[in-house]
Scaffold this motif. Sequence first.
Motif, short mmCIF file in Angstrom:
data_model
loop_
_atom_site.label_atom_id
_atom_site.label_comp_id
_atom_site.label_asym_id
_atom_site.label_seq_id
_atom_site.Cartn_x
_atom_site.Cartn_y
_atom_site.Cartn_z
N GLY A 87 79.51 -28.46 39.51
CA GLY A 87 80.93 -28.39 39.74
C GLY A 87 81.37 -29.33 40.85
O GLY A 87 80.57 -29.75 41.70
N ASP A 91 75.88 -23.22 38.14
CA ASP A 91 76.35 -24.35 37.34
C ASP A 91 75.76 -24.20 35.95
O ASP A 91 74.56 -23.98 35.80
CB ASP A 91 75.91 -25.69 37.93
CG ASP A 91 76.46 -25.91 39.32
OD1 ASP A 91 77.50 -25.31 39.64
OD2 ASP A 91 75.86 -26.69 40.09
N THR A 92 76.60 -24.31 34.93
CA THR A 92 76.12 -24.26 33.56
C THR A 92 76.39 -25.59 32.88
O THR A 92 77.19 -26.40 33.36
CB THR A 92 76.81 -23.13 32.76
OG1 THR A 92 78.24 -23.31 32.82
CG2 THR A 92 76.45 -21.78 33.32
N ARG A 135 80.97 -19.36 36.06
CA ARG A 135 80.65 -19.95 37.37
C ARG A 135 80.21 -18.91 38.40
O ARG A 135 79.31 -19.19 39.19
CB ARG A 135 81.87 -20.70 37.93
CG ARG A 135 82.24 -21.97 37.17
CD ARG A 135 81.23 -23.05 37.39
NE ARG A 135 81.62 -24.30 36.75
CZ ARG A 135 80.82 -25.35 36.62
NH1 ARG A 135 79.58 -25.29 37.05
NH2 ARG A 135 81.24 -26.44 36.02
N GLU A 136 80.83 -17.77 38.44
CA GLU A 136 80.59 -16.80 39.50
C GLU A 136 79.83 -15.59 38.96
O GLU A 136 80.38 -14.80 38.21
CB GLU A 136 81.91 -16.36 40.13
CG GLU A 136 82.67 -17.49 40.80
CD GLU A 136 84.09 -17.11 41.13
OE1 GLU A 136 84.46 -17.19 42.32
OE2 GLU A 136 84.82 -16.72 40.21
N ASP A 183 77.01 -18.28 42.96
CA ASP A 183 77.61 -19.09 41.90
C ASP A 183 76.52 -19.82 41.12
O ASP A 183 75.40 -20.01 41.63
CB ASP A 183 78.59 -20.12 42.47
CG ASP A 183 79.70 -19.48 43.29
OD1 ASP A 183 79.99 -18.29 43.05
OD2 ASP A 183 80.25 -20.16 44.17
N GLU A 190 84.23 -28.87 32.81
CA GLU A 190 85.53 -28.22 33.03
C GLU A 190 86.64 -29.14 32.58
O GLU A 190 86.54 -30.36 32.64
CB GLU A 190 85.70 -27.88 34.51
CG GLU A 190 84.74 -26.80 34.97
CD GLU A 190 85.09 -26.31 36.36
OE1 GLU A 190 86.04 -26.85 36.94
OE2 GLU A 190 84.43 -25.40 36.84
#
Length: 506
Positions: free
Chosen positions: A472, A319-320, A333-334, A317, A324
């Motif tokens: 996240g 994090d950008t 995310r994935e 995964d 959210e």
Amino acid sequence: MTTTDSPVVEASPQPAPGGDAIRVDQRLHPMSWLFVLLQQLKQFIVPLVAAFFFGGDRNELWPLIGVGALALTAVWRYLTYRYGVSGDALVVRSGLLERSVRVIPFARIHNVGLQQSVLHRLFGVAEVRLESAGGQKPEAEMRVLKLADALALEALVRRRGAAVEPAATAVAPTPLLALPPGEVVRLGLVSNRGLILIGAAVGGLSQFSPRLMPNLIEHWGQWALGWASDNGTQHPVSLAVAGVSLVLLVVALLRLFSILLALLQYYGFRLSESGRRLTVERGLLARWRTSASRRRIQAWTLRETLMHRLLKRRSLDIDTAVAEQQNQPRALRELAPVATPAACDALIEHLLPRAAWAQLDWRALPARAWWRLALPGLPFALLFTAIAAWWIGVWALLVLLWLPWTAYIARRHVRAAGYAVNDELVAVREGWWSRHWRFAEIDKLQALQLTRNPLDRRCGTATLWLDTAGAGAMAPPLRVRFLPEADAVALYERLSRTLARRPLRW
């Protein structure tokens, strides 16, 4: 009256240069009002269905008046909504009596999300979300566009966004990972998504009959106990058989529902790369497509649960720098929902070529750190034992047998933990039963914090916290725990000097 969420500029009536296919004052799809109405009607569906089909209270039909108002609002939105291109920005206009003009520079758009439900696919349309870093809602949300127009808008954003990414070029997408149905089934086995369906089913059925679930459990117990008694089994064994069989049934149902949900959400999963932009497309009935720039990736998480290890799989995964919104899957995310360890390592090596992931020099925590991990639970165990002994006597001392198990778990956690730092990457590994590797490029770190509580000062340890953008809620923290104080200070100073010499990258 004009209301804006960003500075207002007048859009040029001429099409944007460069031959872009999106003209000024483009309309939504003619059926967009229907999809807006359906989105707003979700809160009324359950009481209306209950009233019509199950003889509910007819007063619940009063919301139909609100439904009519929502329908008019949806049509009004379609008639007044326009979007188009002006120079290096997307211009969105809405409203008639109260007008709003929103100007969104292409450089500000970090993620483009396309969603298609079954109804969307029947009409050949898609819902588009344009998102930026840190925003609590999309920069623009278009319900709905023709699929061709949605793909053209996505391509336009990618092409115009290349102005701030010199390395990006207009090249054909390169596939990086695809999940065949067998891998999606494995994903269902390693996930606990079945809990979502079972929880929703229990909640929905309980609305119609509060005694439904207790009655089902009671009938199951009677059937299981009766079957055991017919075979001459003693009552304690009968109870054990009933309990074990019920647990096995629940576990089997959870896994079955998890597989079904994984097939619905991840069937046809494809990860591709176009220039420096990553795109994911997935879904069986409803399709979901999102993309994000590689430079927006802030941190990475590699996961391995017990079920992952049994199936020889891992999950990757990221994090950008996109927030959210109310459980909406807004950001990418994935990268690999499930894949072999070799495939995950290959993805990391490809996307982080300078990080030397395979050559990281991992450093273990000192073996004595298990004391620091186990000590916080000791006072609570002693207090609980004392209270229990006051109620039930010396039998409460059996609770102290939990302490050796706690010490064993702490030793295993410390033995599995470690950290690694090079010129490009900082990485942490934690976990014993369920393992994870958390890492980030040093240039993406936003803050460093060295913490010591009274227990740390007593044990001579410290914890270094490393903060990045876009983490996240379910992502593990990026931290190095229980380091000797001198090592923690040295690592803190090393990373601080590195960050001071380099500009922060987003």
